[in-house]
Design an enzyme around this catalytic site. Structure first.
Site, PDB file in Angstrom:
ATOM      1  N   ILE A 120       0.771  -1.431   0.122  1.00  0.00           N
ATOM      2  CA  ILE A 120      -0.016  -0.017   0.239  1.00  0.00           C
ATOM      3  C   ILE A 120       1.329   1.245  -0.008  1.00  0.00           C
ATOM      4  CG2 ILE A 120      -2.200  -1.122   0.859  1.00  0.00           C
ATOM      5  CD1 ILE A 120      -0.861   0.320   3.637  1.00  0.00           C
ATOM      6  N   TYR A 182      -8.620   5.765   1.886  1.00  0.00           N
ATOM      7  CA  TYR A 182      -7.774   4.007   1.875  1.00  0.00           C
ATOM      8  C   TYR A 182      -8.745   2.612   1.716  1.00  0.00           C
ATOM      9  CZ  TYR A 182      -5.916   0.012   5.080  1.00  0.00           C
ATOM     10  OH  TYR A 182      -5.250  -0.935   5.404  1.00  0.00           O
TER      11      TYR A 182
HETATM   12  N1  LIG Z   1      -0.428  -3.001   9.816  1.00  0.00           N
HETATM   13  C1  LIG Z   1      -1.924  -3.071  10.400  1.00  0.00           C
HETATM   14  O1  LIG Z   1      -2.136  -2.906  10.815  1.00  0.00           O
HETATM   15  C2  LIG Z   1      -3.098  -3.652   9.100  1.00  0.00           C
HETATM   16  C3  LIG Z   1      -4.269  -3.097   9.351  1.00  0.00           C
HETATM   17  C4  LIG Z   1      -5.067  -4.119   8.275  1.00  0.00           C
HETATM   18  C5  LIG Z   1      -4.531  -4.407   6.682  1.00  0.00           C
HETATM   19  N2  LIG Z   1      -2.911  -4.411   6.069  1.00  0.00           N
HETATM   20  C6  LIG Z   1      -2.846  -4.387   5.219  1.00  0.00           C
HETATM   21  O2  LIG Z   1      -1.890  -4.944   5.443  1.00  0.00           O
HETATM   22  C7  LIG Z   1      -0.678  -4.632   4.207  1.00  0.00           C
HETATM   23  C8  LIG Z   1       0.561  -4.596   5.309  1.00  0.00           C
HETATM   24  O3  LIG Z   1       0.718  -3.164   6.028  1.00  0.00           O
HETATM   25  P1  LIG Z   1       2.399  -3.538   6.676  1.00  0.00           P
HETATM   26  O4  LIG Z   1       1.164  -2.628   7.770  1.00  0.00           O
HETATM   27  O5  LIG Z   1       2.227  -4.599   6.470  1.00  0.00           O
HETATM   28  O6  LIG Z   1       2.440  -2.141   5.651  1.00  0.00           O
HETATM   29  P2  LIG Z   1       4.402  -1.328   5.662  1.00  0.00           P
HETATM   30  O7  LIG Z   1       4.850  -2.288   7.059  1.00  0.00           O
HETATM   31  O8  LIG Z   1       4.200   0.186   5.439  1.00  0.00           O
HETATM   32  O9  LIG Z   1       4.990  -1.857   4.376  1.00  0.00           O
HETATM   33  C9  LIG Z   1       4.083  -1.428   2.811  1.00  0.00           C
HETATM   34  C10 LIG Z   1       5.218  -2.047   1.686  1.00  0.00           C
HETATM   35  O10 LIG Z   1       4.252  -1.356   0.998  1.00  0.00           O
HETATM   36  C11 LIG Z   1       5.719  -1.288   0.177  1.00  0.00           C
HETATM   37  N3  LIG Z   1       5.356  -0.313  -0.356  1.00  0.00           N
HETATM   38  C12 LIG Z   1       5.225   1.406  -0.017  1.00  0.00           C
HETATM   39  N4  LIG Z   1       5.219   2.271  -1.155  1.00  0.00           N
HETATM   40  C13 LIG Z   1       4.862   1.347  -1.937  1.00  0.00           C
HETATM   41  C14 LIG Z   1       4.528   1.635  -3.872  1.00  0.00           C
HETATM   42  N5  LIG Z   1       4.073   3.000  -4.137  1.00  0.00           N
HETATM   43  N6  LIG Z   1       4.726   0.907  -4.772  1.00  0.00           N
HETATM   44  C15 LIG Z   1       5.676  -0.014  -4.624  1.00  0.00           C
HETATM   45  N7  LIG Z   1       5.425  -0.964  -2.683  1.00  0.00           N
HETATM   46  C16 LIG Z   1       5.754  -0.391  -1.661  1.00  0.00           C
HETATM   47  C17 LIG Z   1       6.787  -0.411   1.342  1.00  0.00           C
HETATM   48  O11 LIG Z   1       8.653  -0.991   1.094  1.00  0.00           O
HETATM   49  P3  LIG Z   1       8.893   0.469  -0.083  1.00  0.00           P
HETATM   50  O12 LIG Z   1       8.627   1.617   0.896  1.00  0.00           O
HETATM   51  O13 LIG Z   1      10.390  -0.082   0.291  1.00  0.00           O
HETATM   52  O14 LIG Z   1       8.100   0.800  -1.599  1.00  0.00           O
HETATM   53  C18 LIG Z   1       6.746  -1.832   2.238  1.00  0.00           C
HETATM   54  O15 LIG Z   1       7.274  -3.256   1.804  1.00  0.00           O
HETATM   55  C19 LIG Z   1      -1.286  -3.454   3.470  1.00  0.00           C
HETATM   56  O16 LIG Z   1      -2.309  -3.926   2.304  1.00  0.00           O
HETATM   57  C20 LIG Z   1      -2.018  -3.533   4.488  1.00  0.00           C
HETATM   58  O17 LIG Z   1      -3.317  -2.406   3.774  1.00  0.00           O
HETATM   59  C21 LIG Z   1      -2.362  -4.255   7.675  1.00  0.00           C
END
Ligand SMILES: NC(=O)c1ccc[n+]([C@@H]2O[C@H](COP(=O)([O-])OP(=O)(O)OC[C@H]3O[C@@H](n4cnc5c(N)ncnc54)[C@H](OP(=O)(O)O)[C@@H]3O)[C@@H](O)[C@H]2O)c1
Ligand SMILES: *[C@@H]1O[C@H](CO)[C@@H](O)[C@H](O)[C@H]1NC(C)=O
Ligand SMILES: *[C@@H]1O[C@H](CO)[C@@H](O)[C@H](O)[C@H]1NC(C)=O
Length: 291
Positions: A120, A182
């Site tokens: 995301i 979002y």
């Molecule tokens: N954490 C939560 O509380 C939560 C809750 C509900 C759902 N989710 C879902 O779970 C999933 C992962 O969340 P997370 O918390 O693990 O997120 P995260 O730790 O912020 O990881 C996001 C990933 O996406 C990559 N990314 C960001 N911008 C990008 C771009 N423009 N192009 C390609 N890649 C990109 C980032 O790497 P780079 O910055 O290196 O590109 C990173 O690998 C998401 O779909 C989120 O909506 C999370």
């Protein structure tokens, strides 16, 4: 009321029974030798999924923007036992990159069994005023690129009877303040991919689609984003990643992962399931099959 009693209640009971019963047992060997693509794998839940898949002996191709982080993740994946591990860095703001990425990943592994869509674009909690530019970016990265990636992967997934895994959120099933863009992107994923799942069912395309509905997870990004605004227990990212992989391997329609046990039942929306089940009978798909 008579109709309700006669049909709906028994249907509801049957449906819930079917829907919430578990069919198969998960075994880690299910992933051994499988060719898996993970997006957003440089940190957070994506990185944990890459580690689990590696321990299970899968081939992985990872992507995100940060090449430096991906390099580290890939070398750890190899230590953990991945059958092979590669990365291709790039941004999912660029749809041409998204498409080429899948093609290259397919070449690296000689096909694709599972496409895990997880990245995301970063967004902070805020009131929506007039920022249409940033809404457009959120829709492109969080939604449109998922469609582009799955279109590019579909020929390979059809060959392998593979799976598409879409990582979504409770914000894609219910509404909350401060996350309008979002939430719109996550609802869009449900609308699109749940429709595609029905089309696959009705046209005998054996590619499963698993939508993952996650509560608050303790990734660095999420903890920073909610700090001082929103208090709720956060569930561990390692277990979250494992539950996604289990659900995907079992070809489930939806996976719910949240620290509150009532979430799956309350957000599972049996009313919607029944309406969808009943509406399917009204279609004649002859015109669309085998084209
Ligand atoms: N954490 C939560 O509380 C939560 C809750 C509900 C759902 N989710 C879902 O779970 C999933 C992962 O969340 P997370 O918390 O693990 O997120 P995260 O730790 O912020 O990881 C996001 C990933 O996406 C990559 N990314 C960001 N911008 C990008 C771009 N423009 N192009 C390609 N890649 C990109 C980032 O790497 P780079 O910055 O290196 O590109 C990173 O690998 C998401 O779909 C989120 O909506 C999370
Ligand atoms: C995919 O499923 C079809 C139908 O069940 C089967 O004939 C075919 O062998 C399967 N292909 C693979 C690669 O598993
Ligand atoms: C679809 O593919 C899965 C995984 O290969 C297989 O277990 C299942 O039997 C297939 N289903 C059909 C209807 O071909």
């Amino acid at each position: 009321m008579a109709f309700m009693k006669k049909y709906l209640l028994p249907l509801l009971v049957l449906f819930l029974g079917y829907y919430y019963s578990t069919h198969d047992e998960f075994r880690p060997e299910m992933l051994k030798g499988k060719r898996v693509v993970v997006t957003g794998a440089s940190k957070g839940i994506g990185r944990e999924m890459a580690y689990h898949l590696s321990r299970m002996g899968a081939h992985v191709v990872l992507t995100a923007r940060s090449e430096e982080s991906l390099q580290k993740v890939v070398s750890r994946c190899l230590d953990l036992g991945a059958a092979s591990a590669h990365y291709i860095a790039g941004t999912m703001e660029d749809m041409a990159f998204a498409e080429q990425f899948v093609v290259k990943a397919g070449k690296l592994m000689g096909g694709v069994d599972m496409l895990i869509l997880n990245h995301i674009t970063q967004s902070s909690l805020s009131l929506f005023h007039d920022d249409v530019r940033s809404l457009r970016k959120v829709m492109e990265v969080n939604f449109l690129s998922y469609v582009v990636l799955s279109v590019a992967a579909l020929p390979m997934l059809k060959q392998s009877n593979g799976s598409i895994v879409v990582v979504s959120s409770m914000a894609g099933k219910m509404t909350q303040p401060l996350v309008a863009s979002y939430s719109a992107s996550k609802f869009a994923l449900d609308g699109f991919f749940s429709t595609i799942r029905k089309e696959h069912l009705m046209t005998s395309v054996n590619v499963s689609i698993t939508l993952c509905v996650l509560g608050l997870i303790d990734t660095e990004t999420a903890m920073k984003a909610v700090s001082g605004v929103f208090t709720s227990p956060a569930a561990p990212k390692e277990e979250c990643a494992l539950e996604i992989i289990k659900g995907a391997a079992l070809r489930k329609d939806e996976v719910y992962y949240d620290s509150w046990i009532w979430t799956p039942i309350l957000l599972g929306n049996p009313g919607r399931r029944i309406m969808e089940f009943l509406s399917l009978r009204k279609y004649n798909m002859d015109k669309f099959v085998n084209n």
